[in-house]
Design a protein around this motif. Structure first.
Motif, PDB file in Angstrom:
ATOM      1  N   PHE A  48       0.807  -1.221   0.000  1.00  0.00           N
ATOM      2  CA  PHE A  48       0.000   0.000   0.000  1.00  0.00           C
ATOM      3  C   PHE A  48       0.844   1.276   0.000  1.00  0.00           C
ATOM      4  CE2 PHE A  48      -2.834  -3.200   1.844  1.00  0.00           C
ATOM      5  CZ  PHE A  48      -3.937  -3.038   1.039  1.00  0.00           C
ATOM      6  N   GLY A  49       2.134   1.158   0.297  1.00  0.00           N
ATOM      7  CA  GLY A  49       3.001   2.336   0.310  1.00  0.00           C
ATOM      8  C   GLY A  49       2.569   3.375   1.338  1.00  0.00           C
ATOM      9  N   ILE A  50       2.281   2.941   2.530  1.00  0.00           N
ATOM     10  CA  ILE A  50       1.773   3.830   3.572  1.00  0.00           C
ATOM     11  C   ILE A  50       2.847   4.837   3.982  1.00  0.00           C
ATOM     12  CG2 ILE A  50       0.915   3.913   5.944  1.00  0.00           C
ATOM     13  CD1 ILE A  50      -0.378   1.176   5.350  1.00  0.00           C
ATOM     14  N   SER A  51       2.450   6.097   4.035  1.00  0.00           N
ATOM     15  CA  SER A  51       3.415   7.152   4.362  1.00  0.00           C
ATOM     16  C   SER A  51       3.299   7.633   5.803  1.00  0.00           C
ATOM     17  CB  SER A  51       3.226   8.337   3.410  1.00  0.00           C
ATOM     18  OG  SER A  51       1.915   8.850   3.531  1.00  0.00           O
ATOM     19  N   ARG A  52       2.214   7.262   6.505  1.00  0.00           N
ATOM     20  CA  ARG A  52       2.003   7.738   7.875  1.00  0.00           C
ATOM     21  C   ARG A  52       1.261   6.680   8.682  1.00  0.00           C
ATOM     22  NH1 ARG A  52       4.696  11.048  10.537  1.00  0.00           N
ATOM     23  NH2 ARG A  52       3.614  12.262  12.061  1.00  0.00           N
ATOM     24  N   PHE A  53       1.734   6.420   9.890  1.00  0.00           N
ATOM     25  CA  PHE A  53       1.097   5.472  10.802  1.00  0.00           C
ATOM     26  C   PHE A  53       0.636   6.224  12.039  1.00  0.00           C
ATOM     27  CE2 PHE A  53       3.935   2.877   8.279  1.00  0.00           C
ATOM     28  CZ  PHE A  53       3.244   1.704   8.096  1.00  0.00           C
ATOM     29  N   TYR A  54      -0.620   6.033  12.438  1.00  0.00           N
ATOM     30  CA  TYR A  54      -1.158   6.623  13.660  1.00  0.00           C
ATOM     31  C   TYR A  54      -1.470   5.467  14.613  1.00  0.00           C
ATOM     32  CZ  TYR A  54      -1.865  10.566  10.546  1.00  0.00           C
ATOM     33  OH  TYR A  54      -1.682  11.581   9.634  1.00  0.00           O
TER      34      TYR A  54
END
Length: 125
Positions: A48-54
């Protein structure tokens, strides 16, 4: 999301990640609250190429996520907490005080997995 199999001393965690904008579940895994299980979820999320994790402040996130991509706090957790409420409302074996619980890990994971696949991924059975 915490639940248990058989008795409360046998915890089982549902690890899932949702898209921050749409609220859709991207991936999920079951297991203990251990680094290895988080790494399985992280591997599923790589395409998914996630750029931010919360996340909450649990240590595995800090150990395995880049600090620049990771934000700890409750302010961006409302959607996932809403998912938890919906799951607990619809699947009684996830309610903490219930007489309905799973007796085996396999059945626990199958029931919850089928529900997620049906309602989150719109997979018909």
């Amino acid at each position: 999301m915490w639940s248990y199999v058989g008795k409360k001393s046998n915890p089982r965690w549902l690890w899932h990640a949702i898209d921050h904008r749409s609220g859709k579940v991207l991936a999920y895994v079951f297991g203990r609250r251990k680094d290895e299980v988080f790494l399985q979820l992280k591997e599923l999320l790589e395409p998914f190429g996630i750029s931010r994790f919360y996340t909450d402040g649990w240590g595995a996130y800090e150990r395995h996520l880049e600090a620049l991509k990771h934000e700890v706090g409750k302010q961006n957790m409302q959607k996932i907490e809403s998912k938890h409420i919906n799951l607990r409302t619809r699947i009684k074996r996830l309610v903490r005080k219930t007489i309905c619980f799973s007796k085996t890990i396999q059945m626990h994971d199958i029931v919850i997995g089928l529900f997620i696949n049906r309602y989150e991924f719109e997979v018909s059975i």
